[in-house]
Scaffold this motif. Structure first.
Motif, short mmCIF file in Angstrom:
data_model
loop_
_atom_site.label_atom_id
_atom_site.label_comp_id
_atom_site.label_asym_id
_atom_site.label_seq_id
_atom_site.Cartn_x
_atom_site.Cartn_y
_atom_site.Cartn_z
N ILE A 9 45.13 -54.51 -21.28
CA ILE A 9 45.21 -53.65 -22.34
C ILE A 9 46.53 -53.65 -22.78
O ILE A 9 46.77 -53.74 -24.15
CB ILE A 9 44.74 -52.13 -22.20
CG1 ILE A 9 43.12 -51.90 -21.84
CG2 ILE A 9 45.10 -51.32 -23.16
CD1 ILE A 9 42.67 -50.94 -21.44
N ALA A 10 47.52 -53.61 -21.92
CA ALA A 10 48.96 -53.92 -22.19
C ALA A 10 49.32 -54.96 -23.07
O ALA A 10 49.96 -54.94 -23.86
CB ALA A 10 49.82 -53.64 -21.05
N PHE A 11 48.70 -56.13 -22.41
CA PHE A 11 48.73 -57.32 -23.38
C PHE A 11 48.08 -57.37 -24.83
O PHE A 11 48.45 -57.95 -25.53
CB PHE A 11 48.38 -58.72 -22.10
CG PHE A 11 49.47 -58.92 -21.33
CD1 PHE A 11 50.45 -59.64 -21.68
CD2 PHE A 11 49.49 -58.68 -20.00
CE1 PHE A 11 51.51 -60.26 -21.06
CE2 PHE A 11 50.27 -59.07 -19.05
CZ PHE A 11 51.46 -59.71 -19.55
N PHE A 12 46.88 -56.87 -24.26
CA PHE A 12 46.07 -56.61 -25.92
C PHE A 12 46.82 -55.80 -26.95
O PHE A 12 46.96 -56.11 -28.11
CB PHE A 12 44.84 -55.94 -25.47
CG PHE A 12 44.23 -55.44 -26.70
CD1 PHE A 12 43.49 -56.57 -27.57
CD2 PHE A 12 44.00 -54.16 -27.17
CE1 PHE A 12 42.67 -56.03 -28.65
CE2 PHE A 12 43.32 -53.87 -28.30
CZ PHE A 12 42.54 -54.76 -29.18
N ASN A 18 51.84 -58.07 -32.43
CA ASN A 18 52.15 -59.58 -33.12
C ASN A 18 51.22 -59.94 -34.25
O ASN A 18 51.69 -60.55 -35.30
CB ASN A 18 51.97 -60.70 -32.15
CG ASN A 18 53.25 -60.85 -31.16
OD1 ASN A 18 54.24 -61.33 -31.69
ND2 ASN A 18 53.22 -60.22 -29.95
N LEU A 19 50.00 -59.50 -34.23
CA LEU A 19 48.95 -59.83 -35.31
C LEU A 19 49.33 -59.01 -36.63
O LEU A 19 49.24 -59.63 -37.50
CB LEU A 19 47.69 -59.58 -34.79
CG LEU A 19 46.34 -60.13 -35.88
CD1 LEU A 19 46.75 -61.56 -35.78
CD2 LEU A 19 45.08 -59.63 -35.22
N SER A 26 51.31 -66.05 -31.33
CA SER A 26 51.53 -65.16 -30.26
C SER A 26 50.49 -64.40 -30.03
O SER A 26 50.32 -63.88 -28.69
CB SER A 26 52.66 -64.11 -30.60
OG SER A 26 53.88 -65.13 -30.90
N PHE A 27 49.72 -63.87 -30.89
CA PHE A 27 48.40 -63.26 -30.76
C PHE A 27 47.31 -63.59 -29.59
O PHE A 27 46.87 -63.34 -28.85
CB PHE A 27 47.91 -62.75 -32.08
CG PHE A 27 46.63 -62.17 -31.99
CD1 PHE A 27 46.31 -60.95 -31.59
CD2 PHE A 27 45.51 -62.98 -32.12
CE1 PHE A 27 45.00 -60.36 -31.53
CE2 PHE A 27 44.07 -62.52 -31.79
CZ PHE A 27 44.07 -61.03 -31.76
N TYR A 48 41.75 -62.42 -34.88
CA TYR A 48 42.59 -63.61 -35.60
C TYR A 48 42.29 -64.13 -36.93
O TYR A 48 43.17 -64.29 -37.85
CB TYR A 48 42.67 -64.60 -34.57
CG TYR A 48 43.33 -65.90 -35.03
CD1 TYR A 48 44.79 -66.19 -35.00
CD2 TYR A 48 42.76 -66.96 -35.69
CE1 TYR A 48 45.34 -67.27 -35.23
CE2 TYR A 48 43.21 -68.15 -36.09
CZ TYR A 48 44.71 -68.15 -35.89
OH TYR A 48 45.33 -69.68 -36.10
N PHE A 49 40.88 -63.98 -36.95
CA PHE A 49 40.25 -64.57 -38.37
C PHE A 49 40.24 -63.65 -39.42
O PHE A 49 39.84 -63.94 -40.43
CB PHE A 49 38.91 -65.16 -38.15
CG PHE A 49 38.90 -66.58 -37.33
CD1 PHE A 49 39.50 -67.63 -37.74
CD2 PHE A 49 38.71 -66.40 -35.76
CE1 PHE A 49 39.55 -68.86 -37.03
CE2 PHE A 49 38.51 -67.49 -34.91
CZ PHE A 49 39.12 -68.77 -35.61
N PHE A 50 40.51 -62.24 -38.84
CA PHE A 50 40.32 -61.33 -40.13
C PHE A 50 41.70 -61.18 -40.71
O PHE A 50 41.77 -60.33 -41.61
CB PHE A 50 39.69 -59.87 -39.41
CG PHE A 50 38.44 -60.15 -39.10
CD1 PHE A 50 37.38 -60.00 -40.20
CD2 PHE A 50 37.85 -60.30 -37.96
CE1 PHE A 50 36.01 -60.09 -39.75
CE2 PHE A 50 36.57 -60.56 -37.51
CZ PHE A 50 35.46 -60.39 -38.52
N ILE A 51 42.71 -61.61 -40.32
CA ILE A 51 44.01 -61.25 -40.65
C ILE A 51 44.78 -62.56 -41.39
O ILE A 51 44.52 -63.50 -41.07
CB ILE A 51 45.12 -60.84 -39.62
CG1 ILE A 51 44.60 -59.52 -38.77
CG2 ILE A 51 46.34 -60.53 -40.03
CD1 ILE A 51 44.44 -58.63 -39.72
#
Length: 166
Positions: A9-12, A18-19, A26-27, A48-51
């Motif tokens: 979760i921390a990495f999430f 980053n996103l 980086s995301f 990733y694809f929504f941003i």
């Protein structure tokens, strides 16, 4: 399990940051690192694809290829674990002899649901960044969806809910 998932979760959270700041590579890297601690974080890779969707076909093809390659590598590395998780989370979801049902799941999800509800009401006042708004909108929609499947897939919903807390 919870220590590994907490690190995941921390990495999430770092990946989400980053996103929001448009660092898509980086995301993906941080989601990959997150999945090394707990594979459940992979469910959020499609954010990733929504941003800022790619505006030309070449970027769409490259982005899709990168995502598919990462996905296939992870599936290859975790195939046994993914199969076991699929059995636990979905096929045996109602067979309580295999695992203990999460006792506090409904309370944890209710708290997250209240936060999502508040976000839906005050979205424009809370967030000015378009990427951040999209991300938290999607996470809030996922939170609402968890309410409907909680009784059928309690363990899966409880695990995913930890990622929806932000």
């Amino acid at each position: 399990g919870f220590v590994r998932q907490s690190i995941s979760i921390a990495f999430f959270m770092l990946a989400i940051t980053n996103l929001i700041n448009n660092n898509k590579k980086s995301f993906l890297f941080l989601i990959l690192i997150s999945s090394l601690f707990h594979v459940s974080s992979l469910i959020f890779a499609p954010l990733y694809f929504f941003i800022n969707k790619p505006n030309n076909k070449f970027n769409i093809i490259i982005s899709s290829a990168i995502f598919i390659i990462i996905f296939l590598v992870i599936v290859f590395l975790y195939q046994t674990k993914l199969f076991n998780l699929y059995n636990i989370y979905f096929l045996d979801a109602t067979n309580v002899s295999n695992f203990e049902m999460p006792k506090g799941a409904s309370f944890r999800i209710a708290i997250t649901f209240i936060a999502a509800f508040i976000f839906f009401i005050f979205r424009k006042e809370l967030i000015k960044n378009a990427n951040e708004s999209k991300i938290f909108f999607i996470l809030s929609l996922m939170t609402v969806a968890t309410i409907f499947v909680l009784n059928f897939f309690a363990v899966f919903v409880d695990r995913i809910n930890f990622y929806l807390i932000p």
